[in-house]
Design a protein around this motif. Structure first.
Motif, PDB file in Angstrom:
ATOM      1  N   MET A  57      11.595  10.481  10.953  1.00 14.19           N
ATOM      2  CA  MET A  57      12.493   9.344  11.364  1.00 14.19           C
ATOM      3  C   MET A  57      12.743   8.981  12.820  1.00 14.19           C
ATOM      4  O   MET A  57      12.936   7.882  13.225  1.00 14.19           O
ATOM      5  N   ARG A  58      13.228  10.089  13.345  1.00 13.52           N
ATOM      6  CA  ARG A  58      13.703  10.071  14.556  1.00 13.52           C
ATOM      7  C   ARG A  58      12.667   9.606  15.682  1.00 13.52           C
ATOM      8  O   ARG A  58      12.840   8.751  16.737  1.00 13.52           O
ATOM      9  N   VAL A  94       0.193   7.992   8.294  1.00 14.00           N
ATOM     10  CA  VAL A  94       1.346   8.933   8.831  1.00 14.00           C
ATOM     11  C   VAL A  94       2.391   9.003   7.686  1.00 14.00           C
ATOM     12  O   VAL A  94       2.742   7.921   7.138  1.00 14.00           O
ATOM     13  N   VAL A  95       2.846  10.180   7.662  1.00  9.48           N
ATOM     14  CA  VAL A  95       4.039  10.541   6.516  1.00  9.48           C
ATOM     15  C   VAL A  95       5.266  10.689   7.536  1.00  9.48           C
ATOM     16  O   VAL A  95       5.085  11.646   8.377  1.00  9.48           O
ATOM     17  N   VAL A  96       6.246   9.938   7.128  1.00 13.02           N
ATOM     18  CA  VAL A  96       7.245  10.039   7.849  1.00 13.02           C
ATOM     19  C   VAL A  96       8.448  10.738   6.993  1.00 13.02           C
ATOM     20  O   VAL A  96       8.565  10.643   5.754  1.00 13.02           O
ATOM     21  N   ASN A 104      14.909  14.474   7.483  1.00 18.21           N
ATOM     22  CA  ASN A 104      15.236  15.912   7.130  1.00 18.21           C
ATOM     23  C   ASN A 104      14.559  16.717   6.347  1.00 18.21           C
ATOM     24  O   ASN A 104      14.783  17.624   5.515  1.00 18.21           O
ATOM     25  N   GLY A 105      13.201  16.508   6.890  1.00 18.15           N
ATOM     26  CA  GLY A 105      12.059  17.502   6.216  1.00 18.15           C
ATOM     27  C   GLY A 105      11.463  16.907   5.058  1.00 18.15           C
ATOM     28  O   GLY A 105      10.650  17.665   4.707  1.00 18.15           O
ATOM     29  N   GLN A 106      12.076  16.004   4.491  1.00 16.13           N
ATOM     30  CA  GLN A 106      11.136  15.479   3.204  1.00 16.13           C
ATOM     31  C   GLN A 106      10.628  14.339   3.360  1.00 16.13           C
ATOM     32  O   GLN A 106      11.103  13.298   4.094  1.00 16.13           O
ATOM     33  N   PRO A 107       9.279  14.356   2.757  1.00 15.71           N
ATOM     34  CA  PRO A 107       8.634  12.860   2.965  1.00 15.71           C
ATOM     35  C   PRO A 107       9.520  11.851   2.360  1.00 15.71           C
ATOM     36  O   PRO A 107       9.924  11.866   1.314  1.00 15.71           O
ATOM     37  N   THR A 108       9.425  10.729   3.295  1.00 18.12           N
ATOM     38  CA  THR A 108      10.180   9.539   2.806  1.00 18.12           C
ATOM     39  C   THR A 108       9.313   8.206   2.918  1.00 18.12           C
ATOM     40  O   THR A 108       9.510   7.574   2.117  1.00 18.12           O
TER      41      THR A 108
END
Length: 101
Positions: free
Chosen positions: A1-2, A21-23, A26-30
């Motif tokens: 996200m950043r 692209v997977v965004v 906090n390390g979780q796919p969103t």
């Protein structure tokens, strides 16, 4: 996200290069970004919606795993018969198949 918020153009370049692209947050796919250039929007969105409906939720996967563990634990102190082994193997195979493990 950043990275998406700080350097959107870089993320878009990766999207064009890779097609998706997977965004993570906090390390979780969103978020899943998909390059739509050259694709039919309605057909693509319809395909994603159908796939989402066909996929078991994380909660369903978790619950199925717990049921399997409970079945094994319930028999922990009992001798297993050939039928028991066959039933457990059948459940294991079906679990893997259902959740593509």
């Amino acid at each position: 996200m950043r990275e998406l918020s700080r350097n959107t153009q870089s993320v878009l370049s990766c999207l064009q290069r890779d097609g998706e692209v997977v965004v993570t947050n906090n390390g979780q796919p969103t978020i899943l970004l998909v390059d739509l250039v050259g694709r039919d929007l309605i057909e693509t969105v319809g395909s994603f919606r159908k796939a989402r409906l066909d996929m078991p939720s994380a909660r369903q996967q978790h619950d199925a795993l717990l049921r399997f563990i409970e079945a094994v634990d319930a028999r922990e102190n009992e001798p297993l018969t050939d039928e028991d082994y066959a039933a457990l193997e059948n459940r294991r195979v079906n679990f893997k198949k259902d959740f593509e493990l």
